[in-house]
Design a protein around this motif. Structure first.
Motif, mmCIF file in Angstrom:
data_model
loop_
_atom_site.group_PDB
_atom_site.id
_atom_site.type_symbol
_atom_site.label_atom_id
_atom_site.label_comp_id
_atom_site.label_asym_id
_atom_site.label_seq_id
_atom_site.Cartn_x
_atom_site.Cartn_y
_atom_site.Cartn_z
ATOM 1 N N THR A 174 0.818 -1.219 0.000
ATOM 2 C CA THR A 174 0.000 0.000 0.000
ATOM 3 C C THR A 174 0.850 1.266 0.000
ATOM 4 O O THR A 174 0.374 2.334 -0.363
ATOM 5 C CB THR A 174 -0.931 0.003 1.220
ATOM 6 O OG1 THR A 174 -0.142 -0.137 2.417
ATOM 7 C CG2 THR A 174 -1.912 -1.157 1.147
ATOM 8 N N ASN A 175 2.135 1.134 0.414
ATOM 9 C CA ASN A 175 3.020 2.306 0.442
ATOM 10 C C ASN A 175 3.664 2.598 -0.899
ATOM 11 O O ASN A 175 4.226 3.680 -1.090
ATOM 12 C CB ASN A 175 4.128 2.099 1.482
ATOM 13 C CG ASN A 175 3.587 1.946 2.883
ATOM 14 O OD1 ASN A 175 2.514 2.448 3.211
ATOM 15 N ND2 ASN A 175 4.318 1.231 3.727
ATOM 16 N N LEU A 176 3.614 1.651 -1.814
ATOM 17 C CA LEU A 176 4.352 1.787 -3.075
ATOM 18 C C LEU A 176 3.491 2.497 -4.111
ATOM 19 O O LEU A 176 3.039 1.932 -5.102
ATOM 20 C CB LEU A 176 4.771 0.403 -3.563
ATOM 21 C CG LEU A 176 5.545 -0.456 -2.548
ATOM 22 C CD1 LEU A 176 5.892 -1.808 -3.139
ATOM 23 C CD2 LEU A 176 6.807 0.270 -2.098
ATOM 24 N N THR A 177 3.285 3.773 -3.895
ATOM 25 C CA THR A 177 2.333 4.531 -4.698
ATOM 26 C C THR A 177 2.858 4.929 -6.071
ATOM 27 O O THR A 177 2.103 5.480 -6.876
ATOM 28 C CB THR A 177 1.908 5.805 -3.945
ATOM 29 O OG1 THR A 177 3.077 6.562 -3.621
ATOM 30 C CG2 THR A 177 1.166 5.453 -2.669
ATOM 31 N N MET A 178 4.133 4.630 -6.363
ATOM 32 C CA MET A 178 4.671 4.922 -7.689
ATOM 33 C C MET A 178 4.486 3.749 -8.645
ATOM 34 O O MET A 178 4.845 3.828 -9.821
ATOM 35 C CB MET A 178 6.155 5.269 -7.589
ATOM 36 C CG MET A 178 6.456 6.526 -6.800
ATOM 37 S SD MET A 178 5.679 7.992 -7.547
ATOM 38 C CE MET A 178 6.632 8.114 -9.066
ATOM 39 N N LEU A 179 3.935 2.651 -8.163
ATOM 40 C CA LEU A 179 3.791 1.454 -8.989
ATOM 41 C C LEU A 179 2.932 1.721 -10.227
ATOM 42 O O LEU A 179 1.860 2.318 -10.139
ATOM 43 C CB LEU A 179 3.164 0.319 -8.188
ATOM 44 C CG LEU A 179 4.088 -0.468 -7.264
ATOM 45 C CD1 LEU A 179 3.280 -1.437 -6.413
ATOM 46 C CD2 LEU A 179 5.143 -1.238 -8.072
ATOM 47 N N GLN A 180 3.429 1.237 -11.361
ATOM 48 C CA GLN A 180 2.663 1.249 -12.601
ATOM 49 C C GLN A 180 2.177 -0.153 -12.970
ATOM 50 O O GLN A 180 1.154 -0.307 -13.627
ATOM 51 C CB GLN A 180 3.521 1.802 -13.746
ATOM 52 C CG GLN A 180 4.014 3.214 -13.524
ATOM 53 C CD GLN A 180 4.912 3.692 -14.647
ATOM 54 O OE1 GLN A 180 4.747 3.319 -15.804
ATOM 55 N NE2 GLN A 180 5.878 4.525 -14.312
ATOM 56 N N PHE A 181 2.943 -1.166 -12.548
ATOM 57 C CA PHE A 181 2.619 -2.559 -12.855
ATOM 58 C C PHE A 181 2.741 -3.365 -11.577
ATOM 59 O O PHE A 181 3.766 -3.305 -10.901
ATOM 60 C CB PHE A 181 3.595 -3.107 -13.915
ATOM 61 C CG PHE A 181 3.401 -4.569 -14.260
ATOM 62 C CD1 PHE A 181 2.850 -4.933 -15.474
ATOM 63 C CD2 PHE A 181 3.795 -5.578 -13.382
ATOM 64 C CE1 PHE A 181 2.680 -6.277 -15.807
ATOM 65 C CE2 PHE A 181 3.631 -6.921 -13.706
ATOM 66 C CZ PHE A 181 3.072 -7.265 -14.912
ATOM 67 N N ILE A 182 1.706 -4.144 -11.248
ATOM 68 C CA ILE A 182 1.792 -5.046 -10.101
ATOM 69 C C ILE A 182 1.054 -6.336 -10.430
ATOM 70 O O ILE A 182 -0.078 -6.313 -10.915
ATOM 71 C CB ILE A 182 1.229 -4.407 -8.815
ATOM 72 C CG1 ILE A 182 1.397 -5.381 -7.638
ATOM 73 C CG2 ILE A 182 -0.206 -3.989 -8.973
ATOM 74 C CD1 ILE A 182 1.156 -4.749 -6.297
ATOM 75 N N SER A 183 1.725 -7.458 -10.210
ATOM 76 C CA SER A 183 1.107 -8.768 -10.409
ATOM 77 C C SER A 183 1.218 -9.573 -9.121
ATOM 78 O O SER A 183 2.313 -9.862 -8.642
ATOM 79 C CB SER A 183 1.778 -9.522 -11.558
ATOM 80 O OG SER A 183 1.154 -10.788 -11.732
ATOM 81 N N LEU A 184 0.067 -9.928 -8.545
ATOM 82 C CA LEU A 184 -0.030 -10.728 -7.321
ATOM 83 C C LEU A 184 -0.537 -12.134 -7.630
ATOM 84 O O LEU A 184 -0.772 -12.919 -6.703
ATOM 85 C CB LEU A 184 -1.014 -10.059 -6.348
ATOM 86 C CG LEU A 184 -0.838 -8.563 -6.100
ATOM 87 C CD1 LEU A 184 -2.021 -8.028 -5.314
ATOM 88 C CD2 LEU A 184 0.456 -8.293 -5.362
ATOM 89 N N SER A 185 -0.669 -12.489 -8.895
ATOM 90 C CA SER A 185 -1.370 -13.699 -9.312
ATOM 91 C C SER A 185 -0.713 -14.977 -8.791
ATOM 92 O O SER A 185 0.484 -15.025 -8.537
ATOM 93 C CB SER A 185 -1.439 -13.757 -10.843
ATOM 94 O OG SER A 185 -2.148 -12.648 -11.351
ATOM 95 N N LYS A 186 -1.543 -16.016 -8.652
ATOM 96 C CA LYS A 186 -1.105 -17.366 -8.294
ATOM 97 C C LYS A 186 -0.316 -17.384 -6.991
ATOM 98 O O LYS A 186 0.798 -17.875 -6.930
ATOM 99 C CB LYS A 186 -0.288 -17.978 -9.437
ATOM 100 C CG LYS A 186 -1.079 -18.210 -10.702
ATOM 101 C CD LYS A 186 -0.264 -18.954 -11.745
ATOM 102 C CE LYS A 186 -1.092 -19.221 -12.991
ATOM 103 N NZ LYS A 186 -0.332 -19.974 -14.014
#
Length: 772
Positions: A662-674
């Protein structure tokens, strides 16, 4: 007087009660698949029909606006049904309708795929010896298969329970049903070993136990002579590969992503009908068997991510690699005529049945015995990596796929020029090996090839100019080799390849590289990292540690041109396979590191705080395709420069709402899958991620929340959102995330196999996102 009525695949509004047919006393077959059903009052639903059906199909249905889909009440009065298909209709969390089986003692085929059936599997109280097909895939069945299953259905031939939440050990009593020909228990939570009693299934044709938690060795069975399709991928099976499936009938053998060891046995190369062989991501060692050259029926071979060594056998060029469509073998998934649905239904009638596919005529109701319901819903599918992604292939697309993947091994020697004779091949991946010599100019004959990856080897010489003749090529990479000289002309497909296809070859020149061929070749620099030579403490690397070498020219390394400090490190596809556990402190010296790729290394353990958490300049982190577990360490929230984060396909746990992401507000791509995350269904944990463009959360458990938390206004505009195959926690109700109503720039949305109950088609997604 109607006996047979088919309304299937139209745009009818069919009253859910079917009361329209109340007086059709002769009706035997009623097919209404693929229509829209109209809700009615409760009084209209209750009526006693004058007919006794033998075949009923209302699959692939939807309910009109504001209606609630439910099982037609007239089914309670049916006692002579032989075939029922209610698949792909969401009935909103009903229990298994065991009364259908109790009331219809001559029922042969029961298909309830993706019908929102929940809870344990309660069986009828009395046996049904006539039932041949029992298909309940993609529901929410829980607990274990009842112990009296075989006694209730003693003559079952097809058991299909794919994609549920069944657990505990595979029941030994299941193997007593020696009539089983098709068994699919994949994508459940079964654990323990495959019992020796499995060998009793002498009539087995199709087996799929993939994506469970099975362990131990594969039983050695010498009597499974009929088996043709075996899928055991994504389990924890170990030990050497025993001759369990060495019958001459075998067409597909998929043992990918297990922990099998030892050499690939010779018997694998002696299967005359083997078409698909998938052994990737195991621990096989030794040389690539020469016996593979005898697999004349082969179309797909994947032995990537193992420890294979030695040379590529030149005789592989003798393989014909014929796609299914051109092979003289009867494909089990082509014929779409549902003969078996009407088996014996018209016995004694004067109807003549024409089969325009096989050009045969059947009289007096006689029908062939092939079980086409299995064909309709049980088409084989595989996963295969190509074009930098893992794709799922099935049906006619699988038939056309012809590919070889030998990547991420320890293969040496030159590339056999004869591989250029594999004229039908569409994908060839030899990357991440220790191959030497030149790129064969004979590759120019590969007119069908779409993906060619030769990266991360020690290839030398020029890139043959003849390769521009590969006009179907979409993906091409020779990155990180020792190639030199001018690049091929930028014509045909080679006009589309950018600098990334050639990076890591300092002696290449010409467009698209920012280096003219008139500039000469660079000399190696003698600068070192400020910390001196770095000993990674890893076996198997071909990085030089000789004093005076330029680490910035090492494979998988990129540096800042000015400071010569390391900024990018790629150790993907098996570089770290020799580590017993993941030690993040290895990366402490790299303070200016901006990109770190550790994907597909089978790393285990917990991500330690020390190491990764101090890489404050990190912008890209890829941990995809490992076996990392536990919660995400809180200090990862310090990496506030992260723009790209891929932690998919691991075993991470914890609630996303309380993790440092939740702190990584600069993220453009995030994958939490599987993973095994708990993801709040509102996704309001990402409320302040104003730069977010890609959000993937496939195959996790969603957490229900109060309505008040569901409604919020996101600061981001996604381009890609994926929530494939998710489940909801117990007693929760899955609903579409409300933030989607505020998205206007989506290009790709995947909400497949996530049961949202009885919702209407979300047309607003298309209206709001004109570039979808």
């Amino acid at each position: 007087m109607l006996q047979f009525l088919s309304l299937s695949v139209n745009q009818f509004h069919v009253p859910l009660s079917f009361k329209t047919f109340a007086n059709h006393s002769n009706l035997k077959v009623l097919l209404a698949r693929g229509n829209k059903f109209a809700a009615e009052t409760a009084t209209s639903q209750t009526w006693s029909p004058n007919f006794q059906l033998k075949v009923f199909d209302m699959s692939d249905c939807e309910i009109d606006e504001d209606g609630k889909l439910q099982l037609p009440n007239f089914l309670y009065y049916q006692h002579d049904l032989r075939y029922i298909d209610l698949s792909h209709c969401s009935y909103g969390g009903i229990g298994f309708p065991h009364w259908l089986v109790e009331n219809n003692t001559r029922l042969e085929d029961l298909l309830l795929i993706d019908t929102s059936i929940v809870g344990p599997l309660f069986l009828p109280s009395h046996p049904n010896p006539n039932l041949k097909t029992f298909v309940l895939s993609y529901n929410h069945l829980q607990h274990e298969i009842p112990r009296n299953f075989c006694s209730i259905f003693p003559n079952l031939e097809t058991l299909w329970l794919r994609g549920n939440a069944l657990k505990r050990k595979l029941p030994k009593w299941l193997w007593k049903n020696t009539n089983l020909g098709r068994l699919d228990l994949s994508r459940n939570h079964f654990e323990g070993s495959i019992p020796m009693e499995f060998c009793n299934l002498v009539d087995l044709l199709f087996l799929d136990l993939s994506e469970n938690h099975l362990s131990g060795t594969i039983p050695s069975c010498s009597n499974l002579k009929k088996i043709r399709y075996v899928h055991l991928r994504k389990n924890k099976l170990s030990g050497p590969l025993s001759p369990a499936f060495n019958g001459s009938s075998l067409v597909t053998l998929d043992l990918s992503e297990n922990s099998l060891t030892g050499e690939i046995p010779d018997w694998v190369g002696m299967l005359p009908n083997l078409s698909i062989l998938l052994l990737k991501a195991n621990h096989f060692d030794g040389e690539l068997p020469v016996h593979f050259c005898r697999l004349y029926a082969l179309s797909i071979l994947d032995v990537s991510r193992n420890k294979l060594s030695g040379r590529i056998p030149s005789c592989l060029s003798n393989l014909t690699l014929i796609p299914w469509t051109e092979r003289d073998i009867s494909h089990p998934f082509y014929n779409m005529i549902m003969y078996s649905a009407f088996r014996n239904v018209f016995a004694g009638s004067r109807l003549t049945i024409y089969d325009l596919i096989s050009n045969k005529v059947y009289y007096n109701g006689e029908l062939p015995s092939s079980q086409i319901y299995f064909i309709k819903y049980g088409a084989e599918y595989i996963e295969f990596p190509t074009k930098y992604r893992v794709y799922t292939y099935q049906g006619k697309i699988l038939d056309l796929l012809v590919a070889i993947d030998l990547s991420c091994n320890q293969l040496t020697g030159t590339i056999p020029p004869g591989l250029g004779n594999l004229s039908e091949i569409r994908g060839l991946n030899l990357s991440h090996n220790n191959l030497t010599g030149a790129i064969p100019s004979t590759f120019s004959k590969l007119k069908q090839i779409e993906s060619l990856d030769l990266s991360y080897n020690n290839l030398s010489g020029r890139i043959p100019s003849e390769l521009t003749e590969m006009t179907a090529l979409a993906v091409f990479s020779v990155a990180h080799n020792n190639l030199s000289g001018p690049l091929p002309d930028r014509k045909n497909q080679f006009g589309t390849f950018e600098e990334n296809s050639y990076k890591g070859n300092p002696f290449l020149c010409g467009p698209p590289l920012n280096k003219s061929c008139g500039e000469g070749t660079p000399s190696a620099s003698s600068s070192e990292e400020e910390h001196g030579p770095v000993d990674m403490g890893l076996k198997g690397f071909n990085w030089t540690e000789e004093k005076g070498s330029d680490c910035c020219e090492w494979e998988g390394v990129e540096c800042n041109i000015t400071t010569r400090r390391l900024t990018q490190l790629s150790l993907r596809y098996g570089w770290l396979r020799y580590l017993e556990f993941f030690n993040a402190s290895l990366f402490l010296p790299f303070e200016e590191l901006r990109s770190l790729d550790l994907s597909y290394n089978d790393l285990v353990g917990v991500v330690e705080n020390e190491g990764l958490c101090y890489l404050n300049n990190l912008e890209e982190l890829n941990l995809n395709g490992n076996a990392l577990s536990g919660a995400i360490p809180s200090c990862l929230g310090n990496l506030t420069s992260l723009r790209y984060l891929d932690i998919s396909d691991n075993r991470f746990t914890g609630n996303i709402a309380s993790c440092p992401l939740t702190n990584l507000t600069m993220l453009q791509f995030i994958s939490l899958s599987k993973n095994q995350f708990q993801v709040p269904v509102s996704f309001n944990s990402f409320a302040y991620h104003s730069h977010l463009k890609v959000l993937q959360a496939d195959e996790n458990k969603l957490v229900a929340e109060p309505i008040g938390l569901q409604i919020w206004w996101p600061k981001f505009q996604l381009k890609i959102f994926s929530l494939f195959n998710c489940t909801i926690e117990e007693h929760g109700k899955l609903r579409l995330p409300d933030f989607l109503y505020f998205q206007h720039d989506l290009r790709y949305v995947d909400l497949s196999y996530s049961n949202f109950g009885e919702i209407r088609f979300p047309h607003w997604l298309l209206q709001n996102n004109t570039r979808l």
